[in-house]
Write a protein that holds these residues in place. Structure first.
Motif, PDB file in Angstrom:
ATOM      1  N   ASP A 296       0.819  -1.211   0.000  1.00 14.04           N
ATOM      2  CA  ASP A 296       0.000   0.000   0.000  1.00 14.04           C
ATOM      3  C   ASP A 296       0.860   1.271   0.000  1.00 14.04           C
ATOM      4  O   ASP A 296       0.347   2.374  -0.164  1.00 14.04           O
ATOM      5  N   GLN A 297       2.170   1.123   0.167  1.00 13.44           N
ATOM      6  CA  GLN A 297       3.094   2.256   0.082  1.00 13.44           C
ATOM      7  C   GLN A 297       3.638   2.450  -1.329  1.00 13.44           C
ATOM      8  O   GLN A 297       4.420   3.374  -1.578  1.00 13.44           O
ATOM      9  N   VAL A 307      15.729   1.764  -7.569  1.00 13.14           N
ATOM     10  CA  VAL A 307      16.654   2.883  -7.770  1.00 13.14           C
ATOM     11  C   VAL A 307      16.052   3.822  -8.820  1.00 13.14           C
ATOM     12  O   VAL A 307      15.684   3.381  -9.913  1.00 13.14           O
ATOM     13  N   THR A 308      15.937   5.085  -8.480  1.00 12.16           N
ATOM     14  CA  THR A 308      15.420   6.065  -9.431  1.00 12.16           C
ATOM     15  C   THR A 308      16.538   7.006  -9.861  1.00 12.16           C
ATOM     16  O   THR A 308      17.354   7.439  -9.047  1.00 12.16           O
ATOM     17  N   ILE A 309      16.561   7.298 -11.159  1.00  6.70           N
ATOM     18  CA  ILE A 309      17.510   8.249 -11.730  1.00  6.70           C
ATOM     19  C   ILE A 309      16.711   9.245 -12.563  1.00  6.70           C
ATOM     20  O   ILE A 309      15.969   8.854 -13.466  1.00  6.70           O
ATOM     21  N   PHE A 326       3.899   9.442  -3.580  1.00  7.68           N
ATOM     22  CA  PHE A 326       5.238   9.350  -2.998  1.00  7.68           C
ATOM     23  C   PHE A 326       5.597   7.886  -2.763  1.00  7.68           C
ATOM     24  O   PHE A 326       4.808   7.112  -2.218  1.00  7.68           O
ATOM     25  N   VAL A 327       6.806   7.506  -3.184  1.00  9.89           N
ATOM     26  CA  VAL A 327       7.271   6.134  -3.041  1.00  9.89           C
ATOM     27  C   VAL A 327       8.606   6.137  -2.304  1.00  9.89           C
ATOM     28  O   VAL A 327       9.552   6.806  -2.750  1.00  9.89           O
ATOM     29  N   PRO A 328       8.701   5.414  -1.192  1.00 13.26           N
ATOM     30  CA  PRO A 328      10.003   5.282  -0.516  1.00 13.26           C
ATOM     31  C   PRO A 328      10.900   4.332  -1.309  1.00 13.26           C
ATOM     32  O   PRO A 328      10.623   3.137  -1.402  1.00 13.26           O
ATOM     33  N   VAL A 329      11.948   4.868  -1.917  1.00 19.79           N
ATOM     34  CA  VAL A 329      12.800   4.068  -2.793  1.00 19.79           C
ATOM     35  C   VAL A 329      14.092   3.698  -2.077  1.00 19.79           C
ATOM     36  O   VAL A 329      14.447   4.278  -1.051  1.00 19.79           O
ATOM     37  N   THR A 330      14.796   2.731  -2.646  1.00 23.36           N
ATOM     38  CA  THR A 330      16.068   2.302  -2.070  1.00 23.36           C
ATOM     39  C   THR A 330      17.143   3.368  -2.243  1.00 23.36           C
ATOM     40  O   THR A 330      17.918   3.654  -1.321  1.00 23.36           O
TER      41      THR A 330
END
Length: 585
Positions: A296-297, A307-309, A326-330
């Motif tokens: 759900d996040q 990983v976002t670039i 909003f997404v909590p990314v690594t």
């Protein structure tokens, strides 16, 4: 001695910055600049004028021009009323992350210089507030020196990542003043944009380790193809690493025919992905949800690293929620796309590097075979589905899209617009989108009225080369800005317009049917106030009334390709536009 006015300096600025065209619907509040554009003494430097009949069309023309060429077309809008008309198209460009240079008339701000009535209703305090929440920067300078500075700042900022529109109001009175002593342009290089570096060593080492360890790495791309030069290096990178590629398709980012492209092939293939690298992806949750079960996040339920670039965090609106969930990314990295792809590719192709190890090569080849098999299976199935629709009594969108391609496949075509998500989806499944810049994407903001204007801009950008520009034009979208047909005809824009006429606002009809079904009501009434069944539009007659060559309406699938070929022949022979209307489901 000839007097030089401040508006002449504005025209000189446009020339200095390489703007060779300006689009506008004429308005009195920028009459000073208008006069300077057409003044005979400025003929050697003045950009060419593309006149439109609506500000929304003018902005869309500049929008499509930049997407097709990477060059800027200036836009002029009339005071507050013109700016309000333009605002929807500016929002589209904001969501599409396209840099537009929009100049608006206003004023005079000095109330003592206003004419009765008209100058009062066409003067606004903080006129930029109309669109300040969906432009990158805006200003209402008063005075010549302040305006010069604002022009340079706006031009520099719009081209600095993240790209987006800018707006500068030009005071009515200031435009018409004689040029003051000492007011002059800055060096052309003053607008040179600030640049982001490529992936740094620490981030490069981290991503290299993750790619080495991953059993099933996925590369998701979305806007990287705004720079056509990234496509070939991205293909080489994916091949060197054996990446599954999912193209969200806001640009032509990765060839649809490449065996590593597994977009739209279902969720089961990548359900065990353990690393997702998202490159310039706008809607991260939508992208991830298309390939993986999510928490759900919005994170992968299987715990895959993310990983976002890109540049998303560098530009957000406080008004529009186009920044998405909003997404909590690594790990999140802001870095130049081309430089980052080059750095990763160098590491991946290093013959003495870790990716040359036999164990990695074997793993890469094994998964690449799996991806290629799914890719081939999916494209074969899509082609079969499209062919089956051709037996229907009425033309289906899949069959139409396939037949249109058959008619233009030997041309160097550029898809300037695909009209709707339905048309766009079949285009990506059936057309070989392989050449960088051959597909320009959708409108960004979901606002109707974009397609024809943007296609005109794209075709103007290609007017001097052999490309055949093709607008797959949804009928509902065209009805928002039909006056764009005037600009199309007046400037002999060599554009193929194919009106995909289902006599519906299809998306609205689908929503009406969905809510009726949820409430256990009659879904057969979903077409009420969402369709044109009872009062259809004759687009052929409409186009002819503007002086555009329009073929008789097509109502059978076997007539689609011949009609399109005939229209293409007209464009190639006369260098003028042609329109084909297809009546379809």
């Amino acid at each position: 001695m000839t007097t030089t006015y401040f508006s002449d300096l504005v025209v000189e600025f446009l020339h200095q910055q390489g703007i060779d065209k300006v689009a506008f619907n004429p308005g009195a509040s920028f009459r000073g600049v208008h006069d300077s554009l057409v003044h005979a003494d400025n003929a050697g430097i003045a950009p060419g004028i593309v006149m439109t009949c609506h500000e929304e069309v003018a902005v869309a023309v500049a929008h499509g021009y930049h997407k097709a060429s990477g060059r800027h077309m200036g836009v002029l809008v009339h005071a507050n009323v013109g700016l309000l008309h333009a605002s929807m198209a500016v929002f589209n460009a904001w969501c599409d992350r396209v840099p537009l240079f929009v100049l608006g008339g206003n004023g005079p701000v000095d109330a003592g210089k206003r004419r009765p009535w008209i100058d009062w209703i066409h003067t606004s305090q903080n006129i930029e507030s109309v669109l300040k929440d969906y432009v990158k920067w805006c200003d209402q300078p008063v005075g010549q020196r302040a305006t010069v500075e604002s022009l340079y700042r706006a031009f520099k900022l719009m081209n600095t990542p993240m790209h987006a529109p800018v707006f500068v109001a030009l005071d009515f009175d200031v435009q018409e003043q004689p040029l003051e002593d000492g007011v002059r342009l800055l060096p052309a290089s003053a607008t040179e944009p600030a640049r982001l570096p490529a992936l740094g060593d620490e981030d490069l080492d981290d991503l290299t380790r993750r790619l080495l360890d991953a059993r099933l790495p996925v590369l998701v791309v979305d806007f990287s193809g705004r720079d056509p030069g990234t496509v070939a290096p991205l293909v080489a990178l994916a091949e060197a690493l054996g990446l599954a590629v999912v193209d969200r398709g806001n640009r032509m980012n990765f060839p649809t025919t490449h065996p590593l492209n597994v977009s739209h092939t279902g969720t089961d293939l990548l359900a065990e992905a353990d690393l997702v690298v998202a490159l310039e992806v706008q809607d991260l949750v939508g992208a991830l949800g298309a390939i993986l079960p999510l928490t759900d996040q919005g994170t992968p339920a299987n715990g895959a690293d993310l990983v976002t670039i890109g540049f998303n965090e560098l530009l957000t609106s406080k008004w529009a929620a186009d920044y998405q969930q909003f997404v909590p990314v690594t790990r999140a990295v802001a870095a130049d796309t081309a430089g980052t792809v080059a750095a990763l590719r160098a590491a991946a192709e290093d013959p003495d590097g870790p990716f040359a190890a036999p164990a990695f090569v074997e793993r890469r080849e094994e998964r690449a075979k799996v991806f290629a098999a799914r890719h081939t299976e999916a494209r074969t199935d899509w082609a079969r589905q499209a062919e089956e629709t051709k037996a229907r009594p009425r033309i289906h969108v899949a069959g139409a899209v396939d037949e249109i391609h058959r008619a233009v496949r030997d041309e160097e075509w550029v898809l300037t617009n695909t009209g709707s998500l339905t048309i766009d989806g079949w285009v990506k499944k059936l057309w070989p989108l392989e050449r960088p810049g051959s597909y320009l994407g959708l409108n960004g903001g979901g606002g109707l009225g974009y397609g024809l204007g943007a296609s005109i801009g794209a075709a103007l950008a290609h007017q001097d080369d052999p490309a055949l520009c093709v607008d797959l034009q949804a009928d509902g979208d065209l009805l928002y800005t039909p006056s764009a047909l005037w600009t199309l005809a007046a400037y002999d824009v060599p554009l193929l317009v194919v009106v995909m006429n289902n006599r519906l606002y299809l998306n609205s009809t689908q929503h009406a049917a969905r809510i009726a079904g949820q409430r256990d009501r009659d879904i057969d009434r979903a077409h009420i106030a969402t369709s044109f069944y009872d009062h259809p539009v004759d687009f052929v007659t409409m186009a002819r009334s503007y002086g555009i060559h329009a073929l008789p309406r097509v109502e059978r699938i076997d007539a689609v390709a011949p009609a399109v070929r005939e229209a293409v022949a007209h464009i190639k022979e006369h260098g003028k536009p042609a329109l084909v209307e297809i009546l379809m489901e």
